[in-house]
Scaffold this motif. Sequence first.
Motif, mmCIF file in Angstrom:
data_model
loop_
_atom_site.group_PDB
_atom_site.id
_atom_site.type_symbol
_atom_site.label_atom_id
_atom_site.label_comp_id
_atom_site.label_asym_id
_atom_site.label_seq_id
_atom_site.Cartn_x
_atom_site.Cartn_y
_atom_site.Cartn_z
ATOM 1 N N LEU A 40 -0.213 -11.202 -4.121
ATOM 2 C CA LEU A 40 0.780 -10.402 -3.410
ATOM 3 C C LEU A 40 0.737 -10.698 -1.915
ATOM 4 O O LEU A 40 -0.294 -11.104 -1.382
ATOM 5 N N TYR A 41 1.848 -10.451 -1.253
ATOM 6 C CA TYR A 41 1.904 -10.534 0.204
ATOM 7 C C TYR A 41 1.815 -9.111 0.744
ATOM 8 O O TYR A 41 2.699 -8.285 0.503
ATOM 9 N N TRP A 42 0.761 -8.826 1.474
ATOM 10 C CA TRP A 42 0.508 -7.456 1.935
ATOM 11 C C TRP A 42 1.683 -6.908 2.730
ATOM 12 O O TRP A 42 2.070 -5.753 2.547
ATOM 13 N N ASP A 43 2.244 -7.724 3.616
ATOM 14 C CA ASP A 43 3.278 -7.212 4.523
ATOM 15 C C ASP A 43 4.604 -6.928 3.827
ATOM 16 O O ASP A 43 5.533 -6.418 4.435
ATOM 17 N N GLU A 44 4.694 -7.231 2.539
ATOM 18 C CA GLU A 44 5.899 -6.921 1.779
ATOM 19 C C GLU A 44 5.754 -5.655 0.936
ATOM 20 O O GLU A 44 6.698 -5.240 0.279
ATOM 21 N N LEU A 45 4.570 -5.048 0.958
ATOM 22 C CA LEU A 45 4.292 -3.951 0.039
ATOM 23 C C LEU A 45 4.582 -2.568 0.622
ATOM 24 O O LEU A 45 4.256 -2.273 1.774
ATOM 25 N N THR A 46 5.187 -1.734 -0.221
ATOM 26 C CA THR A 46 5.236 -0.294 0.006
ATOM 27 C C THR A 46 4.404 0.316 -1.113
ATOM 28 O O THR A 46 4.611 0.005 -2.285
ATOM 29 N N VAL A 47 3.437 1.154 -0.753
ATOM 30 C CA VAL A 47 2.399 1.582 -1.688
ATOM 31 C C VAL A 47 2.377 3.101 -1.846
ATOM 32 O O VAL A 47 2.505 3.838 -0.860
ATOM 33 N N LEU A 48 2.192 3.534 -3.080
ATOM 34 C CA LEU A 48 1.960 4.944 -3.394
ATOM 35 C C LEU A 48 0.559 5.061 -3.960
ATOM 36 O O LEU A 48 0.218 4.400 -4.941
ATOM 37 N N ASP A 49 -0.266 5.885 -3.333
ATOM 38 C CA ASP A 49 -1.649 6.136 -3.770
ATOM 39 C C ASP A 49 -1.705 7.531 -4.369
ATOM 40 O O ASP A 49 -1.675 8.533 -3.641
ATOM 41 N N LEU A 50 -1.770 7.596 -5.708
ATOM 42 C CA LEU A 50 -1.795 8.881 -6.414
ATOM 43 C C LEU A 50 -3.226 9.325 -6.656
ATOM 44 O O LEU A 50 -4.109 8.506 -6.914
ATOM 45 N N PHE A 51 -3.451 10.645 -6.609
ATOM 46 C CA PHE A 51 -4.805 11.212 -6.724
ATOM 47 C C PHE A 51 -5.660 10.561 -5.638
ATOM 48 O O PHE A 51 -6.729 10.016 -5.907
ATOM 49 N N ALA A 52 -5.172 10.603 -4.409
ATOM 50 C CA ALA A 52 -5.723 9.799 -3.309
ATOM 51 C C ALA A 52 -7.132 10.182 -2.892
ATOM 52 O O ALA A 52 -7.807 9.399 -2.227
ATOM 53 N N LEU A 102 1.643 13.700 -10.521
ATOM 54 C CA LEU A 102 2.655 13.327 -11.509
ATOM 55 C C LEU A 102 3.989 13.994 -11.212
ATOM 56 O O LEU A 102 5.050 13.400 -11.427
ATOM 57 N N GLY A 103 3.949 15.207 -10.695
ATOM 58 C CA GLY A 103 5.179 15.869 -10.266
ATOM 59 C C GLY A 103 5.839 15.103 -9.134
ATOM 60 O O GLY A 103 7.063 14.982 -9.085
ATOM 61 N N PHE A 104 5.039 14.571 -8.225
ATOM 62 C CA PHE A 104 5.575 13.767 -7.120
ATOM 63 C C PHE A 104 6.307 12.548 -7.668
ATOM 64 O O PHE A 104 7.418 12.216 -7.226
ATOM 65 N N VAL A 105 5.700 11.866 -8.632
ATOM 66 C CA VAL A 105 6.316 10.670 -9.223
ATOM 67 C C VAL A 105 7.655 11.021 -9.864
ATOM 68 O O VAL A 105 8.647 10.309 -9.694
ATOM 69 N N ARG A 128 -1.108 9.445 -20.626
ATOM 70 C CA ARG A 128 0.325 9.599 -20.345
ATOM 71 C C ARG A 128 0.752 8.976 -19.021
ATOM 72 O O ARG A 128 1.936 8.712 -18.803
ATOM 73 N N ILE A 129 -0.187 8.764 -18.127
ATOM 74 C CA ILE A 129 0.161 8.353 -16.766
ATOM 75 C C ILE A 129 0.928 7.033 -16.706
ATOM 76 O O ILE A 129 1.945 6.950 -16.001
ATOM 77 N N PRO A 130 0.519 5.975 -17.419
ATOM 78 C CA PRO A 130 1.300 4.735 -17.320
ATOM 79 C C PRO A 130 2.771 4.920 -17.687
ATOM 80 O O PRO A 130 3.658 4.414 -16.980
ATOM 81 N N GLY A 131 3.054 5.645 -18.759
ATOM 82 C CA GLY A 131 4.441 5.873 -19.153
ATOM 83 C C GLY A 131 5.223 6.629 -18.098
ATOM 84 O O GLY A 131 6.373 6.286 -17.791
ATOM 85 N N ILE A 132 4.610 7.656 -17.525
ATOM 86 C CA ILE A 132 5.282 8.458 -16.500
ATOM 87 C C ILE A 132 5.621 7.593 -15.286
ATOM 88 O O ILE A 132 6.735 7.626 -14.763
#
Length: 193
Positions: A40-52, A102-105, A128-132
């Motif tokens: 991956l190219y870091w500068d192209e990423l937008t990231v969501l960190d769940l259960f941070a 999961l509510g945020f997602v 269930r998390i991958p499907g959600i």
Amino acid sequence: MRIISGSLKGRRFQAPGNLPARPTTDAAKESLFNILGNHLYWDELTVLDLFAGIGSISMEFISRGVQRVHAVDSHPGCTAFIRELALKLGVENLQVFRQDALGFVERSRYEYNLIFADPPFQSPDIARIPGIVLDSACLVPEGIFILEHSGLYHFGQDPRCIEERRYGKVHFSFFKKIALEQEQGHAPEKEKP
């Protein structure tokens, strides 16, 4: 905990012991980011960190130069700690949300091309998390989802699971959001993230 690489490399931080966090070990984190850095190219990423938790993964992405990170955790102590840490480190492209992950997602108006989730290992929702996440609008097509979990779970039967890695007791399952017709028809061969 320490930041392994990037602009914040070597910075250390210690969270209060009363926070309900199980930070990813440095060895597992280093292996994870080595895998991602090769694809991956870091500068192209937008990231969501769940259960941070205490924000260890969020800060590692920030240090490597991603566009932005949204960190989500339901515990007020954890989100307060991440905000304080971001202020201390001068981080400006991190936004913290105190919400159910999961509510945020399910309700998010944002889009991400990489989502990482590190739920409590005893969480009843892990299967269930991958499907959600993969069925949500917040992960873009061809986006990557990474789930950190214990050895009790295996996701290799899911055609969207492209790789599984184990580092001691820590397991990472990598998923790629693929088009519905690919899921229902012939899934593409497994590929690296």
